[in-house]
Design an enzyme around this catalytic site. Structure first.
Site, mmCIF file in Angstrom:
data_model
loop_
_atom_site.group_PDB
_atom_site.id
_atom_site.type_symbol
_atom_site.label_atom_id
_atom_site.label_comp_id
_atom_site.label_asym_id
_atom_site.label_seq_id
_atom_site.Cartn_x
_atom_site.Cartn_y
_atom_site.Cartn_z
ATOM 1 N N ARG A 1 -24.301 -8.229 -21.609
ATOM 2 C CA ARG A 1 -23.132 -8.578 -22.424
ATOM 3 C C ARG A 1 -23.278 -8.285 -23.913
ATOM 4 O O ARG A 1 -22.441 -8.731 -24.713
ATOM 5 C CB ARG A 1 -22.791 -10.063 -22.244
ATOM 6 N N HIS B 1 -29.007 -3.134 -11.714
ATOM 7 C CA HIS B 1 -27.595 -3.388 -12.023
ATOM 8 C C HIS B 1 -27.438 -4.778 -12.622
ATOM 9 O O HIS B 1 -27.329 -5.774 -11.904
ATOM 10 C CB HIS B 1 -26.753 -3.269 -10.753
ATOM 11 N N HIS C 1 -23.204 -1.721 -5.638
ATOM 12 C CA HIS C 1 -22.775 -2.926 -4.905
ATOM 13 C C HIS C 1 -21.823 -2.668 -3.727
ATOM 14 O O HIS C 1 -20.666 -3.096 -3.738
ATOM 15 C CB HIS C 1 -22.141 -3.939 -5.861
ATOM 16 N N ASP D 1 -26.312 -7.415 -9.750
ATOM 17 C CA ASP D 1 -25.033 -7.355 -10.467
ATOM 18 C C ASP D 1 -24.839 -8.633 -11.288
ATOM 19 O O ASP D 1 -23.751 -9.224 -11.313
ATOM 20 C CB ASP D 1 -23.860 -7.135 -9.515
ATOM 21 N N PHE E 1 -14.132 -11.857 -12.896
ATOM 22 C CA PHE E 1 -14.984 -11.601 -11.743
ATOM 23 C C PHE E 1 -16.461 -11.710 -12.137
ATOM 24 O O PHE E 1 -16.834 -11.312 -13.237
ATOM 25 C CB PHE E 1 -14.748 -10.184 -11.211
ATOM 26 N N GLY E 2 -17.288 -12.206 -11.205
ATOM 27 C CA GLY E 2 -18.727 -12.073 -11.396
ATOM 28 C C GLY E 2 -19.499 -13.364 -11.321
ATOM 29 O O GLY E 2 -18.992 -14.436 -11.655
ATOM 30 N N ASP F 1 -19.469 1.553 -14.681
ATOM 31 C CA ASP F 1 -19.378 0.340 -13.880
ATOM 32 C C ASP F 1 -18.292 -0.591 -14.402
ATOM 33 O O ASP F 1 -18.177 -0.824 -15.602
ATOM 34 C CB ASP F 1 -20.706 -0.406 -13.861
ATOM 35 N N HIS G 1 -19.335 3.015 -9.588
ATOM 36 C CA HIS G 1 -18.519 1.865 -9.184
ATOM 37 C C HIS G 1 -17.341 2.451 -8.412
ATOM 38 O O HIS G 1 -16.478 3.120 -8.981
ATOM 39 C CB HIS G 1 -18.044 1.108 -10.426
#
Length: 425
Positions: free
Chosen positions: A64, A60, A235, A308, A326-327, A152, A179
């Site tokens: 990009r 996972h 996740h 992730d 997020f992330g 996802d 997800h």
């Protein structure tokens, strides 16, 4: 003596689920012998006090590309993966354009083969433009070398679409990676911290995660005896989620799940609302959730540790907490974090960590990676006791968004061997 003929000697080897003392002989990138003996016909590389493992597999990640290469690209993502010991990664399709059709996926596969120095396995989107309204052409896309289907970043809200996805992907012997996020649980938006946090503002409901997992298992119960399927949960982050998965496994369902290092190590009490690097989805949960996830790792009900890896620019993460994306990144730091906070503290055995980084993802995602005679050498050499500090200057990823920077950690991948090459760190 040729440089491509060598023997790794005096090391500990993760072999068939156990750590043993063996020497590994490699000839032109192929393992030709595993034994207790030294072979003076080969160059010898001393691995005293080092651990030799197959390369890690991350099921996972987000590279990009296409569309957001200012955050990460194939080259920088691959370099980050190598440094962290991940020689196989599965990348998610929430790109621009979304990887939701045969031609776009075919073109991107060709690019990964050109620019990546590791093995990248692509997920196709499950629905067109990841809108959850219409399935992609599963039969046609499955002719490509993809790892499975996932939306996802978005949970598939429509029960019938999810059922059809599981059935059609199953017919093509492809995995569905879900997800799980029930948007009906959103109140005034999805929120941005767990409900266990003392912030008096919009929370991310735990029910949004576990209710969708429960929904999916209800669908699976109806098709279990009729259709082939393979269901994997991305996740997971809550105790309730794992309890539901444990119940499904007890019923014999073909299901698996993953957890991130940060959900095994950190909880919501650590969040600094002045630092948006603490913002991820799912969010950091309560200490009770963290403890239960660790117990699930130990009892085997959690199958895989996945990073992730989610790069974002400094500008994006410099916004106020509510507005930032997020992330966090994870590829380079994952093993050091797991070794420091779980293995060195005796919460989890090293063998369990390795099983969740190597054996289980290889089995579940059908990626052939093991240490055996006549197999290609895809190996990490690790110093479990070496101190390491990751900072903005030594991170290979194009983005630096993680709150774990500048911590003193223990355990580092010091060399990789694959594609008949050796990479030293």
């Amino acid at each position: 003596m040729p440089l491509n003929k060598y023997q790794l000697v005096n090391g500990s080897v993760y072999l068939n689920g156990s750590i043993v003392s063996k020497n590994i002989t490699i000839d032109n990138g192929i393992i030709v012998n595993i034994s207790d003996e030294l072979d003076n016909n080969y160059n010898q590389i001393d691995c005293t006090n080092k651990l030799i493992t197959p390369g890690f597999i991350d099921v996972h990640t987000h590279f990009r590309t296409p569309g957001y290469s200012y955050k990460e690209d194939i080259k920088t993502g691959s370099e980050a993966a190598i440094k962290g010991g991940f020689l196989d990664v599965c990348t998610m399709p929430n790109t621009n354009p979304v990887l939701d059709n045969y031609n776009v996926l075919k073109e991107y596969i060709e690019k990964t083969n050109r620019y990546s120095c590791i093995t990248i396995h692509l997920f196709s989107a499950a629905t067109i433009n990841q809108k959850g309204e219409e399935l992609v052409d599963i039969k046609k896309i499955s002719k490509l070398n993809i790892i499975g289907f996932s939306d996802d970043g978005r949970g598939i809200q429509d029960d019938n679409i999810m059922k059809e996805l599981l059935i059609e992907a199953g017919k093509q012997n492809k995995l569905v990676s879900a997800h799980c996020e029930d948007e009906s649980e959103f109140i005034d938006g999805m929120g941005y911290v767990d409900e266990s946090h003392d912030l008096d503002d919009i929370k991310i409901s735990q029910a949004s995660e576990y209710k969708m997992i429960a929904r999916d298992l209800e669908i699976i119960e109806k098709i279990h005896e009729v259709y082939p399927y393979q269901y994997h949960v991305c996740h997971i982050s809550t105790k309730k989620s794992l309890e539901i998965i444990q119940d499904g496994k007890a019923k014999g369902f073909n299901i698996s799940c993953e957890v991130t290092p940060h959900h095994l190590i950190s909880d919501s009490s650590e969040i600094d609302l002045n630092d948006a690097n603490y913002k991820m989805n799912p969010p950091l949960r309560s200490s009770e959730d963290v403890d239960y996830l660790v117990s699930g790792l130990n009892d085997g009900s959690i199958d895989i540790i996945a990073t992730d890896h989610a790069p974002h620019t400094e500008e994006e993460k410099s916004q106020p907490f509510k507005d930032a994306p997020f992330g966090i990144i994870g590829l380079e730091l994952a093993f050091s974090l797991l070794n420091t906070y779980l293995v060195k503290t005796n919460k989890v055995s090293l063998e369990t960590i390795l099983r969740c980084l190597i054996d289980n993802p290889a089995r579940i995602f059908k990626i052939k990676r093991k240490i055996a005679v006549n197999e290609i050498a895809f190996l990490n050499i690790i110093d479990l006791d070496q101190d390491v500090i990751y900072d903005r200057g030594n991170i290979k990823s194009k983005s630096k968004n993680t709150f774990y920077l500048n911590r003193l950690l223990q355990g580092k991948v010091v060399m990789n061997i694959f594609n008949n090459n050796r990479y030293y760190w």
